[in-house]
Design a protein around this motif. Sequence first.
Motif, PDB file in Angstrom:
ATOM      1  N   MET A   1       0.851  -1.189   0.000  1.00 16.26           N
ATOM      2  CA  MET A   1       0.000   0.000   0.000  1.00 16.26           C
ATOM      3  C   MET A   1       0.888   1.242   0.000  1.00 16.26           C
ATOM      4  SD  MET A   1      -2.941   1.060   2.779  1.00 16.26           S
ATOM      5  CE  MET A   1      -3.805   2.622   2.670  1.00 16.26           C
ATOM      6  N   THR A   2       0.486   2.241  -0.757  1.00 15.13           N
ATOM      7  CA  THR A   2       1.257   3.483  -0.772  1.00 15.13           C
ATOM      8  C   THR A   2       1.070   4.230   0.546  1.00 15.13           C
ATOM      9  OG1 THR A   2      -0.581   4.661  -1.809  1.00 15.13           O
ATOM     10  CG2 THR A   2       1.088   3.707  -3.277  1.00 15.13           C
ATOM     11  N   ILE A   3       1.952   5.188   0.784  1.00 16.71           N
ATOM     12  CA  ILE A   3       1.864   5.987   1.998  1.00 16.71           C
ATOM     13  C   ILE A   3       0.535   6.731   2.016  1.00 16.71           C
ATOM     14  CG2 ILE A   3       2.946   8.049   1.021  1.00 16.71           C
ATOM     15  CD1 ILE A   3       3.849   6.668   4.470  1.00 16.71           C
ATOM     16  N   HIS A   4      -0.045   6.883   3.200  1.00 15.87           N
ATOM     17  CA  HIS A   4      -1.328   7.567   3.323  1.00 15.87           C
ATOM     18  C   HIS A   4      -1.206   8.978   2.738  1.00 15.87           C
ATOM     19  CE1 HIS A   4      -4.790   9.523   5.188  1.00 15.87           C
ATOM     20  NE2 HIS A   4      -5.277   8.313   5.461  1.00 15.87           N
ATOM     21  N   PRO A   5      -2.198   9.435   1.965  1.00 18.07           N
ATOM     22  CA  PRO A   5      -2.070  10.742   1.313  1.00 18.07           C
ATOM     23  C   PRO A   5      -1.864  11.904   2.274  1.00 18.07           C
ATOM     24  CG  PRO A   5      -4.303   9.845   1.067  1.00 18.07           C
ATOM     25  CD  PRO A   5      -3.431   8.738   1.557  1.00 18.07           C
ATOM     26  N   GLU A   6      -2.447  11.846   3.468  1.00 17.91           N
ATOM     27  CA  GLU A   6      -2.246  12.938   4.421  1.00 17.91           C
ATOM     28  C   GLU A   6      -0.801  12.952   4.939  1.00 17.91           C
ATOM     29  OE1 GLU A   6      -4.267  15.366   5.113  1.00 17.91           O
ATOM     30  OE2 GLU A   6      -5.821  14.574   3.794  1.00 17.91           O
ATOM     31  N   ILE A   7      -0.226  11.770   5.111  1.00 13.10           N
ATOM     32  CA  ILE A   7       1.185  11.716   5.508  1.00 13.10           C
ATOM     33  C   ILE A   7       2.056  12.206   4.364  1.00 13.10           C
ATOM     34  CG2 ILE A   7       3.072  10.199   6.207  1.00 13.10           C
ATOM     35  CD1 ILE A   7       1.074   8.443   7.640  1.00 13.10           C
ATOM     36  N   ALA A   8       1.708  11.812   3.149  1.00 10.25           N
ATOM     37  CA  ALA A   8       2.487  12.236   1.980  1.00 10.25           C
ATOM     38  C   ALA A   8       2.530  13.754   1.864  1.00 10.25           C
ATOM     39  CB  ALA A   8       1.903  11.613   0.711  1.00 10.25           C
ATOM     40  N   LYS A   9       1.424  14.407   2.179  1.00 10.56           N
ATOM     41  CA  LYS A   9       1.397  15.872   2.121  1.00 10.56           C
ATOM     42  C   LYS A   9       2.426  16.476   3.066  1.00 10.56           C
ATOM     43  CE  LYS A   9      -3.542  16.386   1.008  1.00 10.56           C
ATOM     44  NZ  LYS A   9      -4.845  16.889   1.528  1.00 10.56           N
ATOM     45  N   VAL A  10       2.483  15.943   4.269  1.00 13.26           N
ATOM     46  CA  VAL A  10       3.432  16.473   5.257  1.00 13.26           C
ATOM     47  C   VAL A  10       4.861  16.167   4.837  1.00 13.26           C
ATOM     48  CG1 VAL A  10       4.193  16.319   7.653  1.00 13.26           C
ATOM     49  CG2 VAL A  10       1.744  16.342   7.117  1.00 13.26           C
ATOM     50  N   LEU A  11       5.109  14.942   4.384  1.00 11.80           N
ATOM     51  CA  LEU A  11       6.453  14.564   3.976  1.00 11.80           C
ATOM     52  C   LEU A  11       6.971  15.459   2.850  1.00 11.80           C
ATOM     53  CD1 LEU A  11       6.219  10.659   4.032  1.00 11.80           C
ATOM     54  CD2 LEU A  11       7.301  12.142   5.726  1.00 11.80           C
ATOM     55  N   SER A  12       6.073  15.881   1.980  1.00 17.15           N
ATOM     56  CA  SER A  12       6.492  16.712   0.843  1.00 17.15           C
ATOM     57  C   SER A  12       6.988  18.087   1.268  1.00 17.15           C
ATOM     58  CB  SER A  12       5.336  16.862  -0.156  1.00 17.15           C
ATOM     59  OG  SER A  12       4.290  17.664   0.393  1.00 17.15           O
ATOM     60  N   THR A  13       6.667  18.486   2.490  1.00 19.91           N
ATOM     61  CA  THR A  13       7.092  19.806   2.979  1.00 19.91           C
ATOM     62  C   THR A  13       8.403  19.753   3.748  1.00 19.91           C
ATOM     63  OG1 THR A  13       5.944  19.648   5.123  1.00 19.91           O
ATOM     64  CG2 THR A  13       4.655  20.419   3.232  1.00 19.91           C
ATOM     65  N   LEU A  14       8.903  18.553   4.033  1.00 17.71           N
ATOM     66  CA  LEU A  14      10.106  18.426   4.849  1.00 17.71           C
ATOM     67  C   LEU A  14      11.353  18.655   4.008  1.00 17.71           C
ATOM     68  CD1 LEU A  14       9.212  15.238   6.944  1.00 17.71           C
ATOM     69  CD2 LEU A  14       8.873  17.643   7.559  1.00 17.71           C
ATOM     70  N   PRO A  15      12.330  19.386   4.525  1.00 22.97           N
ATOM     71  CA  PRO A  15      13.565  19.580   3.779  1.00 22.97           C
ATOM     72  C   PRO A  15      14.369  18.290   3.708  1.00 22.97           C
ATOM     73  CG  PRO A  15      13.772  20.473   5.992  1.00 22.97           C
ATOM     74  CD  PRO A  15      12.335  20.065   5.840  1.00 22.97           C
ATOM     75  N   ALA A  16      15.127  18.126   2.674  1.00 23.30           N
ATOM     76  CA  ALA A  16      15.985  16.955   2.540  1.00 23.30           C
ATOM     77  C   ALA A  16      17.107  17.020   3.568  1.00 23.30           C
ATOM     78  CB  ALA A  16      16.564  16.887   1.135  1.00 23.30           C
ATOM     79  N   PRO A  17      17.507  15.887   4.134  1.00 20.01           N
ATOM     80  CA  PRO A  17      18.629  15.899   5.082  1.00 20.01           C
ATOM     81  C   PRO A  17      19.868  16.508   4.440  1.00 20.01           C
ATOM     82  CG  PRO A  17      17.525  13.755   5.070  1.00 20.01           C
ATOM     83  CD  PRO A  17      16.961  14.532   3.914  1.00 20.01           C
ATOM     84  N   ASP A  18      20.550  17.380   5.192  1.00 23.39           N
ATOM     85  CA  ASP A  18      21.721  18.059   4.620  1.00 23.39           C
ATOM     86  C   ASP A  18      23.041  17.525   5.146  1.00 23.39           C
ATOM     87  OD1 ASP A  18      21.761  18.998   7.203  1.00 23.39           O
ATOM     88  OD2 ASP A  18      21.351  21.093   6.684  1.00 23.39           O
ATOM     89  N   GLY A  19      22.974  16.520   6.020  1.00 24.60           N
ATOM     90  CA  GLY A  19      24.195  15.924   6.538  1.00 24.60           C
ATOM     91  C   GLY A  19      24.880  16.731   7.609  1.00 24.60           C
ATOM     92  N   ALA A  20      24.294  17.854   8.023  1.00 23.87           N
ATOM     93  CA  ALA A  20      24.898  18.683   9.064  1.00 23.87           C
ATOM     94  C   ALA A  20      24.828  17.969  10.413  1.00 23.87           C
ATOM     95  CB  ALA A  20      24.181  20.025   9.145  1.00 23.87           C
ATOM     96  N   PRO A  21      25.776  18.245  11.311  1.00 19.44           N
ATOM     97  CA  PRO A  21      25.734  17.638  12.645  1.00 19.44           C
ATOM     98  C   PRO A  21      24.424  17.975  13.355  1.00 19.44           C
ATOM     99  CG  PRO A  21      27.848  18.701  12.267  1.00 19.44           C
ATOM    100  CD  PRO A  21      26.959  19.110  11.130  1.00 19.44           C
ATOM    101  N   LEU A  22      23.940  17.034  14.126  1.00 18.90           N
ATOM    102  CA  LEU A  22      22.693  17.242  14.856  1.00 18.90           C
ATOM    103  C   LEU A  22      22.920  18.184  16.029  1.00 18.90           C
ATOM    104  CD1 LEU A  22      21.403  13.540  14.941  1.00 18.90           C
ATOM    105  CD2 LEU A  22      20.780  15.336  13.324  1.00 18.90           C
ATOM    106  N   ASP A  23      21.972  19.047  16.269  1.00 21.61           N
ATOM    107  CA  ASP A  23      22.034  19.996  17.380  1.00 21.61           C
ATOM    108  C   ASP A  23      20.866  19.699  18.321  1.00 21.61           C
ATOM    109  OD1 ASP A  23      21.859  22.149  19.118  1.00 21.61           O
ATOM    110  OD2 ASP A  23      22.380  23.641  17.599  1.00 21.61           O
ATOM    111  N   PRO A  24      21.080  18.908  19.374  1.00 14.06           N
ATOM    112  CA  PRO A  24      19.977  18.518  20.254  1.00 14.06           C
ATOM    113  C   PRO A  24      19.196  19.693  20.815  1.00 14.06           C
ATOM    114  CG  PRO A  24      21.885  17.167  20.712  1.00 14.06           C
ATOM    115  CD  PRO A  24      22.341  18.247  19.773  1.00 14.06           C
TER     116      PRO A  24
END
Length: 315
Positions: A1-24
Amino acid sequence: MTIHPEIAKVLSTLPAPDGAPLDPAAMRAGEAAHVPPADQRLPLHAVDDATAVTPAGEVPVRIYTPAEAESYGLLVYFHGGAFFLGSLDTHDHVARSLAKETGCKVISVGYRLAPEAAFPGGLEDCYGVVRWAAEQGRSLGWDGRILAIAGDSSGGTFAAAVAAKAHDDGFDRITHQILFYPSLDLDFDEDRYPSMRENAEGYGLETAGLRPFNAFYLESGAEPTHPLVSPIKRNDLSGLPAALVITAEHDPLRDEGELYGRRLYEAGVAVTISRYDGANHGFVQNFSWIPEFYRAFEETADFLNGAAVNPGARP
């Protein structure tokens, strides 16, 4: 099954990981900024902040009473967040929904976070609060019947480890363990579980991010093969509490959760394994407003009432 469309909407707004160190600190502040005000949260009979005095020290807890009653089952909840994120506030809505649907008094644990407290700090806090809850049973209105533990993601790591530690210590009061898309194998190998490859990118939690996310917790020199770090490494799972293992179809951690459930079943533990199709890692926290995913709370209630435990496990 494909990802739920409401989740897909949110995922589409997330920036791609940039590999920068994590800042807790910055990431925690970002989480806190999205916590809704108290008057917008699910109302319950009572919500009280308290302090549990444990051998590990004083641990902040939040106690959720769903309705007025003579007694309650107790459910001790450990929030997720890769061991360095999450708080009583960021997962307040999860605890409220658990209380509402199960009818249990829920005790949410504000355990110490990494990197300030690496392994075993958070685990000791969680275990200490479970023992405290049993000791304080009379004042908490415990019915003496249900003492469940639950956790999502890294909180699921803690739940599985607490269940094992309690068993080894001869503390037999825990009756149920509920693991929402748990992280059970911190000895990362992208080829060990097919879901690590199938869901490697594009679903929120990415396989490449697992190692740096959990590195803070392991900074104490903890060995990823230690069964209290990676509960799936435990050789003998017999005698552990009945388990509900909830996984998400589009989650790199899906297969280790389901394998753990099968191993529990093979060890004679009553188990229900429930995969939520169309869901991604974190759906209980992030997408429980979608009715088919809110069902995870209802399934938890059925499990605690004995209705969801079946004699087999999903293959």
